[in-house]
Design a protein around this motif. Structure first.
Motif, PDB file in Angstrom:
ATOM      1  N   SER A 244      80.779  -3.433   5.375  1.00  0.00           N
ATOM      2  CA  SER A 244      80.338  -2.108   5.817  1.00  0.00           C
ATOM      3  C   SER A 244      78.896  -2.147   6.292  1.00  0.00           C
ATOM      4  CB  SER A 244      80.513  -1.083   4.697  1.00  0.00           C
ATOM      5  OG  SER A 244      79.658  -1.377   3.617  1.00  0.00           O
ATOM      6  N   LEU A 245      78.034  -2.838   5.564  1.00  0.00           N
ATOM      7  CA  LEU A 245      76.625  -2.881   5.940  1.00  0.00           C
ATOM      8  C   LEU A 245      76.386  -3.789   7.148  1.00  0.00           C
ATOM      9  CD1 LEU A 245      75.019  -2.902   2.393  1.00  0.00           C
ATOM     10  CD2 LEU A 245      75.367  -0.968   3.945  1.00  0.00           C
ATOM     11  N   SER A 246      77.077  -4.904   7.227  1.00  0.00           N
ATOM     12  CA  SER A 246      76.933  -5.794   8.385  1.00  0.00           C
ATOM     13  C   SER A 246      77.443  -5.124   9.651  1.00  0.00           C
ATOM     14  CB  SER A 246      77.705  -7.091   8.164  1.00  0.00           C
ATOM     15  OG  SER A 246      77.146  -7.822   7.131  1.00  0.00           O
ATOM     16  N   TYR A 247      78.577  -4.456   9.525  1.00  0.00           N
ATOM     17  CA  TYR A 247      79.135  -3.735  10.670  1.00  0.00           C
ATOM     18  C   TYR A 247      78.142  -2.687  11.164  1.00  0.00           C
ATOM     19  CZ  TYR A 247      81.873  -0.365  13.235  1.00  0.00           C
ATOM     20  OH  TYR A 247      82.308   0.505  14.194  1.00  0.00           O
ATOM     21  N   LEU A 248      77.600  -1.921  10.222  1.00  0.00           N
ATOM     22  CA  LEU A 248      76.650  -0.879  10.587  1.00  0.00           C
ATOM     23  C   LEU A 248      75.395  -1.464  11.234  1.00  0.00           C
ATOM     24  CD1 LEU A 248      76.097   2.149  10.476  1.00  0.00           C
ATOM     25  CD2 LEU A 248      74.928   1.739   8.333  1.00  0.00           C
ATOM     26  N   ALA A 249      74.870  -2.543  10.680  1.00  0.00           N
ATOM     27  CA  ALA A 249      73.673  -3.174  11.245  1.00  0.00           C
ATOM     28  C   ALA A 249      73.934  -3.637  12.683  1.00  0.00           C
ATOM     29  CB  ALA A 249      73.241  -4.352  10.379  1.00  0.00           C
ATOM     30  N   ASN A 250      75.087  -4.237  12.918  1.00  0.00           N
ATOM     31  CA  ASN A 250      75.411  -4.697  14.272  1.00  0.00           C
ATOM     32  C   ASN A 250      75.574  -3.539  15.247  1.00  0.00           C
ATOM     33  OD1 ASN A 250      75.307  -7.477  13.843  1.00  0.00           O
ATOM     34  ND2 ASN A 250      77.363  -7.482  12.988  1.00  0.00           N
ATOM     35  N   GLN A 251      76.209  -2.476  14.809  1.00  0.00           N
ATOM     36  CA  GLN A 251      76.380  -1.308  15.677  1.00  0.00           C
ATOM     37  C   GLN A 251      75.028  -0.681  16.019  1.00  0.00           C
ATOM     38  OE1 GLN A 251      78.913   0.091  17.286  1.00  0.00           O
ATOM     39  NE2 GLN A 251      80.372  -1.432  16.589  1.00  0.00           N
ATOM     40  N   VAL A 252      74.163  -0.558  15.025  1.00  0.00           N
ATOM     41  CA  VAL A 252      72.841   0.040  15.267  1.00  0.00           C
ATOM     42  C   VAL A 252      72.041  -0.836  16.222  1.00  0.00           C
ATOM     43  CG1 VAL A 252      70.626   0.575  14.175  1.00  0.00           C
ATOM     44  CG2 VAL A 252      72.750   1.378  13.138  1.00  0.00           C
ATOM     45  N   ARG A 253      72.062  -2.135  16.019  1.00  0.00           N
ATOM     46  CA  ARG A 253      71.315  -3.030  16.920  1.00  0.00           C
ATOM     47  C   ARG A 253      71.845  -2.955  18.350  1.00  0.00           C
ATOM     48  NH1 ARG A 253      71.705  -7.080  12.256  1.00  0.00           N
ATOM     49  NH2 ARG A 253      69.757  -6.698  11.161  1.00  0.00           N
ATOM     50  N   GLN A 254      73.137  -2.800  18.475  1.00  0.00           N
ATOM     51  CA  GLN A 254      73.748  -2.709  19.800  1.00  0.00           C
ATOM     52  C   GLN A 254      73.338  -1.430  20.526  1.00  0.00           C
ATOM     53  OE1 GLN A 254      78.000  -2.953  19.597  1.00  0.00           O
ATOM     54  NE2 GLN A 254      78.287  -2.551  21.758  1.00  0.00           N
ATOM     55  N   HIS A 255      73.128  -0.342  19.781  1.00  0.00           N
ATOM     56  CA  HIS A 255      72.812   0.959  20.381  1.00  0.00           C
ATOM     57  C   HIS A 255      71.340   1.341  20.230  1.00  0.00           C
ATOM     58  CE1 HIS A 255      77.188   1.204  19.808  1.00  0.00           C
ATOM     59  NE2 HIS A 255      77.153   1.979  20.876  1.00  0.00           N
ATOM     60  N   ASP A 256      70.485   0.391  19.910  1.00  0.00           N
ATOM     61  CA  ASP A 256      69.082   0.691  19.629  1.00  0.00           C
ATOM     62  C   ASP A 256      68.305   0.932  20.925  1.00  0.00           C
ATOM     63  OD1 ASP A 256      66.703   1.098  18.378  1.00  0.00           O
ATOM     64  OD2 ASP A 256      66.564  -0.890  17.477  1.00  0.00           O
ATOM     65  N   GLU A 257      68.478   2.136  21.476  1.00  0.00           N
ATOM     66  CA  GLU A 257      67.753   2.585  22.670  1.00  0.00           C
ATOM     67  C   GLU A 257      67.208   3.975  22.384  1.00  0.00           C
ATOM     68  OE1 GLU A 257      69.824   2.411  26.459  1.00  0.00           O
ATOM     69  OE2 GLU A 257      71.333   1.123  25.530  1.00  0.00           O
ATOM     70  N   ASN A 258      66.242   4.398  23.160  1.00  0.00           N
ATOM     71  CA  ASN A 258      65.680   5.738  22.988  1.00  0.00           C
ATOM     72  C   ASN A 258      66.767   6.799  23.122  1.00  0.00           C
ATOM     73  OD1 ASN A 258      63.092   4.895  22.552  1.00  0.00           O
ATOM     74  ND2 ASN A 258      62.488   5.049  24.693  1.00  0.00           N
ATOM     75  N   GLY A 259      66.863   7.653  22.104  1.00  0.00           N
ATOM     76  CA  GLY A 259      67.779   8.783  22.149  1.00  0.00           C
ATOM     77  C   GLY A 259      69.227   8.452  21.893  1.00  0.00           C
ATOM     78  N   CYS A 260      69.554   7.219  21.548  1.00  0.00           N
ATOM     79  CA  CYS A 260      70.961   6.836  21.354  1.00  0.00           C
ATOM     80  C   CYS A 260      71.413   6.872  19.895  1.00  0.00           C
ATOM     81  CB  CYS A 260      71.209   5.438  21.921  1.00  0.00           C
ATOM     82  SG  CYS A 260      71.110   5.379  23.705  1.00  0.00           S
ATOM     83  N   ILE A 261      70.489   6.929  18.953  1.00  0.00           N
ATOM     84  CA  ILE A 261      70.838   6.925  17.535  1.00  0.00           C
ATOM     85  C   ILE A 261      70.384   8.235  16.919  1.00  0.00           C
ATOM     86  CG2 ILE A 261      70.489   5.780  15.324  1.00  0.00           C
ATOM     87  CD1 ILE A 261      69.967   3.197  16.873  1.00  0.00           C
ATOM     88  N   THR A 262      71.339   8.997  16.407  1.00  0.00           N
ATOM     89  CA  THR A 262      71.021  10.263  15.742  1.00  0.00           C
ATOM     90  C   THR A 262      71.882  10.416  14.500  1.00  0.00           C
ATOM     91  OG1 THR A 262      72.647  11.475  17.056  1.00  0.00           O
ATOM     92  CG2 THR A 262      70.381  11.444  17.883  1.00  0.00           C
ATOM     93  N   LEU A 263      71.444  11.320  13.641  1.00  0.00           N
ATOM     94  CA  LEU A 263      72.249  11.710  12.487  1.00  0.00           C
ATOM     95  C   LEU A 263      72.726  13.133  12.730  1.00  0.00           C
ATOM     96  CD1 LEU A 263      70.378  10.422   9.308  1.00  0.00           C
ATOM     97  CD2 LEU A 263      72.445   9.550  10.352  1.00  0.00           C
ATOM     98  N   GLU A 264      74.030  13.318  12.632  1.00  0.00           N
ATOM     99  CA  GLU A 264      74.637  14.635  12.804  1.00  0.00           C
ATOM    100  C   GLU A 264      75.675  14.818  11.709  1.00  0.00           C
ATOM    101  OE1 GLU A 264      76.133  14.935  16.820  1.00  0.00           O
ATOM    102  OE2 GLU A 264      74.269  14.144  17.678  1.00  0.00           O
ATOM    103  N   THR A 265      76.383  15.924  11.765  1.00  0.00           N
ATOM    104  CA  THR A 265      77.472  16.120  10.809  1.00  0.00           C
ATOM    105  C   THR A 265      78.790  16.210  11.572  1.00  0.00           C
ATOM    106  OG1 THR A 265      77.150  18.508  10.833  1.00  0.00           O
ATOM    107  CG2 THR A 265      76.048  17.282   9.078  1.00  0.00           C
ATOM    108  N   LEU A 266      79.813  15.690  10.956  1.00  0.00           N
ATOM    109  CA  LEU A 266      81.166  15.762  11.479  1.00  0.00           C
ATOM    110  C   LEU A 266      82.008  16.392  10.378  1.00  0.00           C
ATOM    111  CD1 LEU A 266      83.186  14.985  13.740  1.00  0.00           C
ATOM    112  CD2 LEU A 266      83.516  12.832  12.528  1.00  0.00           C
ATOM    113  N   GLU A 267      82.319  17.671  10.530  1.00  0.00           N
ATOM    114  CA  GLU A 267      83.051  18.424   9.500  1.00  0.00           C
ATOM    115  C   GLU A 267      82.404  18.277   8.126  1.00  0.00           C
ATOM    116  OE1 GLU A 267      87.132  17.247   9.539  1.00  0.00           O
ATOM    117  OE2 GLU A 267      87.463  18.018  11.560  1.00  0.00           O
TER     118      GLU A 267
END
Length: 163
Positions: free
Chosen positions: A51-74
């Motif tokens: 879970s943590l490795s997957y998340l780290a890879n996804q974040v690194r892949q999308h690490d651009e200005n304005g591409c990473i946010t925290l929101e709510t889904l239901e």
């Protein structure tokens, strides 16, 4: 007298065979128990680490200005990873029903939380984004209650929002 010696020889050979067979069964039983414990520990470590490795890879892949946010889904805190600053599609990563899930959909009209694909089963997961320091903190708890955490520094400045 020869029959008596012969029966003692047969008895000795049978007793030796029984000791050998019993020893073999004990060794196999101990080996099976060790193997079962090893597989169990590997699976437990796998769940939290994946879970943590997957998340780290996804974040690194999308690490651009304005591409990473925290929101709510239901009402579930979700890490939203946009395909690009102006993209209308994004990957939502969130915890729901005992599992870390991923949902790729339109950012403005997301599907339901139950529609996400299960990445790995966990008993707890949380996420926090420190916008000022550019750090993403993720603690995860596996099914046996052991916790692991991930702390990522975002390379892109202004790469996030708050919950």
């Amino acid at each position: 007298r020869r029959e008596q010696e012969h029966s003692v020889d047969v008895f000795f050979i049978l007793a030796l065979f029984c000791v050998f067979a019993g020893s073999a069964v004990l060794v196999m039983t101990f080996g099976a128990n060790v193997y079962q414990r090893t597989v169990s520990h590997m699976e437990e470590n796998y769940n939290a680490r994946v879970s943590l490795s997957y998340l780290a890879n996804q974040v690194r892949q999308h690490d651009e200005n304005g591409c990473i946010t925290l929101e709510t889904l239901e009402d579930h805190p979700a890490l939203v990873l946009a395909d690009g600053p102006d993209s209308s599609y994004a990957t939502f990563i969130y915890y729901n029903d005992g599992a870390l899930r991923e949902l790729y959909c339109e950012r403005k009209n997301p599907l339901t939380a139950d529609d996400g694909l299960v990445i790995v089963e966990l008993s707890g997961w949380d996420i926090a984004l420190d916008e000022q320091q550019g750090r993403l903190s993720v603690p995860a708890v596996d099914k046996d209650g052991r916790s692991r955490s991930l702390l990522l520094s975002l390379r892109a400045s202004g790469g996030g929002g708050t919950l």
